[in-house]
Design a protein around this motif. Sequence first.
Motif, PDB file in Angstrom:
ATOM      1  N   TYR A 145     -10.007   4.234 -21.881  1.00  0.00           N
ATOM      2  CA  TYR A 145     -10.960   3.369 -22.584  1.00  0.00           C
ATOM      3  C   TYR A 145     -10.317   2.059 -23.025  1.00  0.00           C
ATOM      4  N   GLY A 146      -9.145   1.766 -22.491  1.00  0.00           N
ATOM      5  CA  GLY A 146      -8.523   0.465 -22.672  1.00  0.00           C
ATOM      6  C   GLY A 146      -7.963   0.222 -24.060  1.00  0.00           C
ATOM      7  N   ILE A 147      -7.711  -1.050 -24.345  1.00  0.00           N
ATOM      8  CA  ILE A 147      -7.209  -1.515 -25.633  1.00  0.00           C
ATOM      9  C   ILE A 147      -8.239  -2.481 -26.213  1.00  0.00           C
ATOM     10  N   ASN A 148      -8.574  -2.302 -27.477  1.00  0.00           N
ATOM     11  CA  ASN A 148      -9.552  -3.190 -28.111  1.00  0.00           C
ATOM     12  C   ASN A 148      -8.961  -3.840 -29.356  1.00  0.00           C
ATOM     13  N   ARG A 149      -9.676  -4.738 -29.972  1.00  0.00           N
ATOM     14  CA  ARG A 149      -9.151  -5.498 -31.102  1.00  0.00           C
ATOM     15  C   ARG A 149      -9.178  -4.734 -32.421  1.00  0.00           C
ATOM     16  N   ASP A 150      -9.963  -3.648 -32.505  1.00  0.00           N
ATOM     17  CA  ASP A 150     -10.250  -3.027 -33.791  1.00  0.00           C
ATOM     18  C   ASP A 150      -9.384  -1.826 -34.157  1.00  0.00           C
ATOM     19  N   ASP A 151      -8.753  -1.175 -33.199  1.00  0.00           N
ATOM     20  CA  ASP A 151      -8.129   0.122 -33.462  1.00  0.00           C
ATOM     21  C   ASP A 151      -6.631   0.068 -33.714  1.00  0.00           C
ATOM     22  N   PHE A 152      -6.098  -1.095 -34.027  1.00  0.00           N
ATOM     23  CA  PHE A 152      -4.667  -1.213 -34.298  1.00  0.00           C
ATOM     24  C   PHE A 152      -4.339  -0.737 -35.712  1.00  0.00           C
ATOM     25  N   GLU A 153      -3.192  -0.079 -35.853  1.00  0.00           N
ATOM     26  CA  GLU A 153      -2.687   0.327 -37.160  1.00  0.00           C
ATOM     27  C   GLU A 153      -1.575  -0.598 -37.650  1.00  0.00           C
ATOM     28  N   SER A 154      -1.163  -1.545 -36.820  1.00  0.00           N
ATOM     29  CA  SER A 154      -0.221  -2.596 -37.214  1.00  0.00           C
ATOM     30  C   SER A 154      -0.370  -3.727 -36.208  1.00  0.00           C
ATOM     31  N   ILE A 155       0.097  -4.898 -36.577  1.00  0.00           N
ATOM     32  CA  ILE A 155      -0.020  -6.047 -35.677  1.00  0.00           C
ATOM     33  C   ILE A 155       1.010  -5.967 -34.554  1.00  0.00           C
ATOM     34  N   HIS A 156       2.223  -5.536 -34.898  1.00  0.00           N
ATOM     35  CA  HIS A 156       3.303  -5.475 -33.913  1.00  0.00           C
ATOM     36  C   HIS A 156       3.740  -4.022 -33.718  1.00  0.00           C
ATOM     37  N   PRO A 157       3.427  -3.398 -32.582  1.00  0.00           N
ATOM     38  CA  PRO A 157       3.832  -2.015 -32.345  1.00  0.00           C
ATOM     39  C   PRO A 157       5.346  -1.855 -32.424  1.00  0.00           C
ATOM     40  N   ALA A 158       5.789  -0.746 -33.033  1.00  0.00           N
ATOM     41  CA  ALA A 158       7.220  -0.490 -33.195  1.00  0.00           C
ATOM     42  C   ALA A 158       7.721   0.620 -32.272  1.00  0.00           C
ATOM     43  N   VAL A 159       6.815   1.224 -31.495  1.00  0.00           N
ATOM     44  CA  VAL A 159       7.191   2.300 -30.586  1.00  0.00           C
ATOM     45  C   VAL A 159       8.153   1.767 -29.516  1.00  0.00           C
ATOM     46  N   GLN A 160       9.125   2.587 -29.123  1.00  0.00           N
ATOM     47  CA  GLN A 160      10.122   2.178 -28.131  1.00  0.00           C
ATOM     48  C   GLN A 160       9.632   2.288 -26.701  1.00  0.00           C
ATOM     49  N   GLY A 161       8.714   3.212 -26.463  1.00  0.00           N
ATOM     50  CA  GLY A 161       8.218   3.419 -25.106  1.00  0.00           C
ATOM     51  C   GLY A 161       7.168   4.509 -25.086  1.00  0.00           C
ATOM     52  N   LEU A 162       6.542   4.700 -23.922  1.00  0.00           N
ATOM     53  CA  LEU A 162       5.468   5.675 -23.783  1.00  0.00           C
ATOM     54  C   LEU A 162       5.638   6.456 -22.493  1.00  0.00           C
ATOM     55  N   ILE A 163       5.376   7.769 -22.588  1.00  0.00           N
ATOM     56  CA  ILE A 163       5.463   8.664 -21.437  1.00  0.00           C
ATOM     57  C   ILE A 163       4.112   9.353 -21.278  1.00  0.00           C
ATOM     58  N   VAL A 164       3.514   9.252 -20.091  1.00  0.00           N
ATOM     59  CA  VAL A 164       2.207   9.860 -19.850  1.00  0.00           C
ATOM     60  C   VAL A 164       2.169  10.506 -18.469  1.00  0.00           C
ATOM     61  N   LYS A 165       1.226  11.408 -18.302  1.00  0.00           N
ATOM     62  CA  LYS A 165       0.993  12.003 -16.986  1.00  0.00           C
ATOM     63  C   LYS A 165       0.310  10.994 -16.066  1.00  0.00           C
ATOM     64  N   GLU A 166      -0.737  10.332 -16.597  1.00  0.00           N
ATOM     65  CA  GLU A 166      -1.458   9.339 -15.809  1.00  0.00           C
ATOM     66  C   GLU A 166      -1.911   8.201 -16.713  1.00  0.00           C
ATOM     67  N   ALA A 167      -1.626   6.977 -16.335  1.00  0.00           N
ATOM     68  CA  ALA A 167      -2.069   5.787 -17.058  1.00  0.00           C
ATOM     69  C   ALA A 167      -3.209   5.146 -16.275  1.00  0.00           C
ATOM     70  N   ALA A 168      -4.375   5.096 -16.882  1.00  0.00           N
ATOM     71  CA  ALA A 168      -5.544   4.536 -16.198  1.00  0.00           C
ATOM     72  C   ALA A 168      -5.339   3.045 -15.921  1.00  0.00           C
ATOM     73  N   GLU A 169      -5.526   2.651 -14.685  1.00  0.00           N
ATOM     74  CA  GLU A 169      -5.342   1.249 -14.315  1.00  0.00           C
ATOM     75  C   GLU A 169      -6.599   0.420 -14.558  1.00  0.00           C
ATOM     76  N   TYR A 170      -7.763   1.075 -14.526  1.00  0.00           N
ATOM     77  CA  TYR A 170      -9.029   0.359 -14.679  1.00  0.00           C
ATOM     78  C   TYR A 170      -9.846   1.006 -15.796  1.00  0.00           C
ATOM     79  N   PRO A 171      -9.589   0.620 -17.042  1.00  0.00           N
ATOM     80  CA  PRO A 171     -10.305   1.228 -18.160  1.00  0.00           C
ATOM     81  C   PRO A 171     -11.792   0.881 -18.137  1.00  0.00           C
ATOM     82  N   SER A 172     -12.591   1.768 -18.731  1.00  0.00           N
ATOM     83  CA  SER A 172     -14.028   1.548 -18.777  1.00  0.00           C
ATOM     84  C   SER A 172     -14.552   1.897 -20.166  1.00  0.00           C
ATOM     85  N   ASN A 173     -14.866   0.861 -20.939  1.00  0.00           N
ATOM     86  CA  ASN A 173     -15.444   1.038 -22.259  1.00  0.00           C
ATOM     87  C   ASN A 173     -15.962  -0.309 -22.725  1.00  0.00           C
TER      88      ASN A 173
END
Length: 361
Positions: A61-89
């Motif tokens: 469902y992509g990335i939107n302007r409203d659901d952030f918990e901070s302005i600058h993410p502090a996470v070092q990286g992300l591991i997923v099984k599948e990352a959607a290339e074409y979000p739909s929302n």
Amino acid sequence: MKKQLILEDGTVFIGKGFGSSKSTIGEIVFNTGMTGYQEILSDPSYCGQIVTLTYPLVGNYGINRDDFESIHPAVQGLIVKEAAEYPSNWRSEQSLHDFFTAKDIPGIAGIDTRKLTKIIRKYGTLRGAICSEGESPEVIIEKLRATKLRKDQVKQVSTKTAYPSPGRGFRVVLVDFGMKHGILRELNHRNCDVIVVPFNSTAEDILSLSPDGVMLSNGPGDPKDVPEAVGMIKGLLGRVPLFGICLGHQLFALACGANTEKMKFGHRGSNHPVKDLQTGKVAITSQNHGYTVDEESVSFTRLKVTHLALNDGTIEGLAHLDVPAFTVQYHPEASPGPEDANGLFDKFLSMIESEKREGAV
């Protein structure tokens, strides 16, 4: 672009990179939430960590302007099984790949996240690296074993200066140890006059702002790495009502003489059942922590245990027996997750009102 995920125990995964092309090292943890990846990725409590999401499809469902918990993410990286290339929302503004590229955060997909999670559950959290396919695993493993993870995560994510979020209700000083915006949102929703202050503020700094109550926020890392906050809380006990969340809960426990300890793999997800020992009711809660308050140590303090995790029996809430102060290990502001415990903010304001009423008598 192929990438490697290499663990300090020698395990190597090969996957498809997305986001930034840089390499990164961090503590690998897992989150079991099925939704809410944007809030997870922008939660400052993940500072220094590489997050594994156990739900197999992320970014749909992509990335939107409203659901952030901070302005600058502090996470070092992300591991997923599948990352959607074409979000739909209808709210989507960019893909996970585009967001990670803009924020210079590396990700890796195509990994057997079930296998990785089982490794973490068996051995505990591990240091790991996301790097290019050409890197030598032997060299990276040696580097990982020699790497000492930073202990200044709270300093990295806390605000550097105090700032107001005005309202016409009670004045609440919110100590930012890595605050999620959801906490500020809930206080604003109740018309509180909020002043956000840095993690290293002293008790005198805070009391000079004439607060009606003080909130201790969530944040990353080991609570014992923030000794200045323990001293600050000691200076506030009995002088102003306190409400602590997550790291704030752990720091409160230390200030009251209890002990904290690192968990094997922690609680990270949005479906953790917690029992209120006074009412017997169970709430489904959002959680993100790798440390817990040692139950035996509480018996030597003026604290009482108010909530317990039903999955493993660890402490999820404390209250002081002599002064107006209570804390919870979980996140009543949720985001992501259920809002079963949202009423704790109202409890805090009721405590403030009661103290002001008694003080006026």
